[in-house]
Motif scaffolding. Structure first.
Motif, mmCIF file in Angstrom:
data_model
loop_
_atom_site.group_PDB
_atom_site.id
_atom_site.type_symbol
_atom_site.label_atom_id
_atom_site.label_comp_id
_atom_site.label_asym_id
_atom_site.label_seq_id
_atom_site.Cartn_x
_atom_site.Cartn_y
_atom_site.Cartn_z
ATOM 1 N N PRO A 31 22.422 19.953 53.964
ATOM 2 C CA PRO A 31 23.885 20.050 53.940
ATOM 3 C C PRO A 31 24.500 19.157 52.861
ATOM 4 O O PRO A 31 24.018 18.051 52.606
ATOM 5 C CB PRO A 31 24.295 19.578 55.335
ATOM 6 N N THR A 32 25.550 19.633 52.262
ATOM 7 C CA THR A 32 26.339 18.853 51.315
ATOM 8 C C THR A 32 27.471 18.160 52.079
ATOM 9 O O THR A 32 27.663 18.407 53.273
ATOM 10 C CB THR A 32 26.959 19.771 50.246
ATOM 11 N N PRO A 33 28.263 17.336 51.421
ATOM 12 C CA PRO A 33 29.425 16.734 52.105
ATOM 13 C C PRO A 33 30.414 17.764 52.644
ATOM 14 O O PRO A 33 31.184 17.458 53.562
ATOM 15 C CB PRO A 33 30.061 15.872 51.010
ATOM 16 N N VAL A 34 30.414 18.984 52.106
ATOM 17 C CA VAL A 34 31.332 20.009 52.588
ATOM 18 C C VAL A 34 30.983 20.433 54.022
ATOM 19 O O VAL A 34 31.841 20.899 54.762
ATOM 20 C CB VAL A 34 31.340 21.232 51.642
ATOM 21 N N PHE A 35 29.730 20.238 54.419
ATOM 22 C CA PHE A 35 29.318 20.594 55.783
ATOM 23 C C PHE A 35 30.139 19.837 56.826
ATOM 24 O O PHE A 35 30.676 20.442 57.765
ATOM 25 C CB PHE A 35 27.823 20.288 55.948
ATOM 26 N N ASP A 36 30.277 18.534 56.672
ATOM 27 C CA ASP A 36 31.097 17.777 57.626
ATOM 28 C C ASP A 36 32.583 18.081 57.453
ATOM 29 O O ASP A 36 33.349 18.055 58.420
ATOM 30 C CB ASP A 36 30.837 16.277 57.485
ATOM 31 N N THR A 37 33.006 18.388 56.222
ATOM 32 C CA THR A 37 34.386 18.799 56.008
ATOM 33 C C THR A 37 34.695 20.070 56.786
ATOM 34 O O THR A 37 35.811 20.240 57.294
ATOM 35 C CB THR A 37 34.665 18.994 54.508
ATOM 36 N N TYR A 38 33.723 20.963 56.893
ATOM 37 C CA TYR A 38 33.907 22.193 57.683
ATOM 38 C C TYR A 38 34.360 21.858 59.097
ATOM 39 O O TYR A 38 35.335 22.440 59.595
ATOM 40 C CB TYR A 38 32.579 22.949 57.709
ATOM 41 N N TRP A 39 33.695 20.908 59.755
ATOM 42 C CA TRP A 39 34.028 20.577 61.139
ATOM 43 C C TRP A 39 35.346 19.820 61.222
ATOM 44 O O TRP A 39 36.154 20.059 62.122
ATOM 45 C CB TRP A 39 32.891 19.769 61.761
#
Length: 341
Positions: A31-39
């Motif tokens: 996962p990239t940092p965008v993965f946590d941004t998704y949540w």
């Protein structure tokens, strides 16, 4: 109520960090940092929706990106156009399946409430058993000639080539073809949501993305028995968001990734210390996780400009404009959400 994308509190530092890798469809994805941004985006966007439904003048967020740009709701069924479809089209009028099917596809081919209202104003109750191509085409052509926009800009609806000059005329011909070739009956008799989707996919100019959107719309009706967790198709925007969350290793397994997100949502909201109670208790479904990837793709253009998707788009086109019109909140009765407050 004001919400923002939440950072994990220091007191919760013992929470598990973002996974170094996740396993989906036999692949190890990083996962990239965008993965946590998704949540975080999902929690913040749902909080905005809940605050708006509770009333008050706003502002509903202090996140600069959410405040400046337009993003759809986390739940597809909660958006204004879906609410109009559910309340004013699917469940209003004759509940005979052919009539429900006809109204739903006629609405969705244009996907614009003003076009539906035009037809209602012209014909009263819009019905298949009273349908006349020349009359419907005349009403739409007159509106088009006067400068009225007939189609939504939400997504591209390819024009079928069925012998007419205008796009809307060809769409009426397409709808006639679907209705007279047993489309409603074949969709209703399908054993799975995928099979119902494949019926629609077999008609001209209805590609995978539109066929999936249409079958989800039809599935709001009481007669359609399927769960929104049965099947998903990733649209172009979702594929962009998936690439930003997982990199090129996600190519070809987008539907599996969407299912992973739906099935692990509680784990990741908890890991990040985010409050997310769903839509009156209803968790994110596959269609909602698909849509969230589209929205996070847009959000990341500003929040993570260094992380590339597939399309290469770098700007968010639509700005947020406050809408004082009341928001409806009426969902398919078969979901049994009305008792959940």
């Amino acid at each position: 109520m004001v919400t923002q994308l939440q950072e994990r509190p220091r007191s919760e530092a013992a929470m598990p960090p973002a996974p170094a890798a996740v396993r989906v469809a036999g692949r190890h994805l990083k996962p990239t940092p965008v993965f946590d941004t998704y949540w975080r985006f999902a929690a913040a966007r749902q909080a905005v929706y809940e605050a708006r439904m509770a009333g008050g003048p706003g502002p509903f967020t202090n996140d600069a990106i959410l405040a400046r740009y337009r993003f759809t709701n986390c739940y597809r069924a909660a958006d204004r156009v879906s609410q109009a479809l559910i309340g004013d089209v699917v469940y209003r009028g004759d509940q005979n399946w052919q009539e429900v099917f006809f109204r739903t596809l006629l609405f969705k081919m244009f996907n614009k409430t003003s076009t539906w209202q035009l037809l209602c104003d012209s014909f009263g109750e819009v019905r298949w058993d009273a349908y006349d191509y020349r009359s419907f085409n005349r009403a739409l052509s007159t509106a088009f000639a006067s400068g009225q926009r007939l189609y939504s800009a939400a997504y591209i609806v390819p024009p079928p080539q069925l012998g007419e000059q205008r796009k809307h005329s060809n769409h009426l011909r397409l709808l006639e073809q679907i209705m007279t070739s047993g489309g409603p009956e074949r969709v209703l008799s399908a054993a799975t949501l995928r099979q119902a989707y494949e019926v629609l996919l077999g008609y001209p100019a209805i590609g995978p993305f539109l066929a999936y959107q249409y079958v989800i719309d039809l599935n709001y009706a009481e007669q359609m028995p399927f769960s929104e967790m049965d099947f998903v198709v990733a649209g172009p925007g979702a594929r962009d968001g998936i690439r930003k969350c997982f990199g090129p290793g996600a190519n070809g397994i987008e539907a599996d990734i969407i299912r992973y997100m739906a099935e692990t949502q509680d784990e990741h909201f908890t890991r990040l210390g985010l409050s997310f109670s769903g839509l009156r208790g209803r968790p994110l479904q596959l269609i909602d996780c698909q849509n969230l990837f589209c929205e996070v793709d847009k959000y990341a253009r500003v929040a993570h400009p260094d992380i590339a998707g597939i399309s290469g788009r770098s700007r968010i086109k639509q700005s947020y404009r406050p809408d004082a019109a009341p928001m409806a909140a009426w969902f398919p009765p078969k979901w049994d959400l009305e008792r959940v407050r």
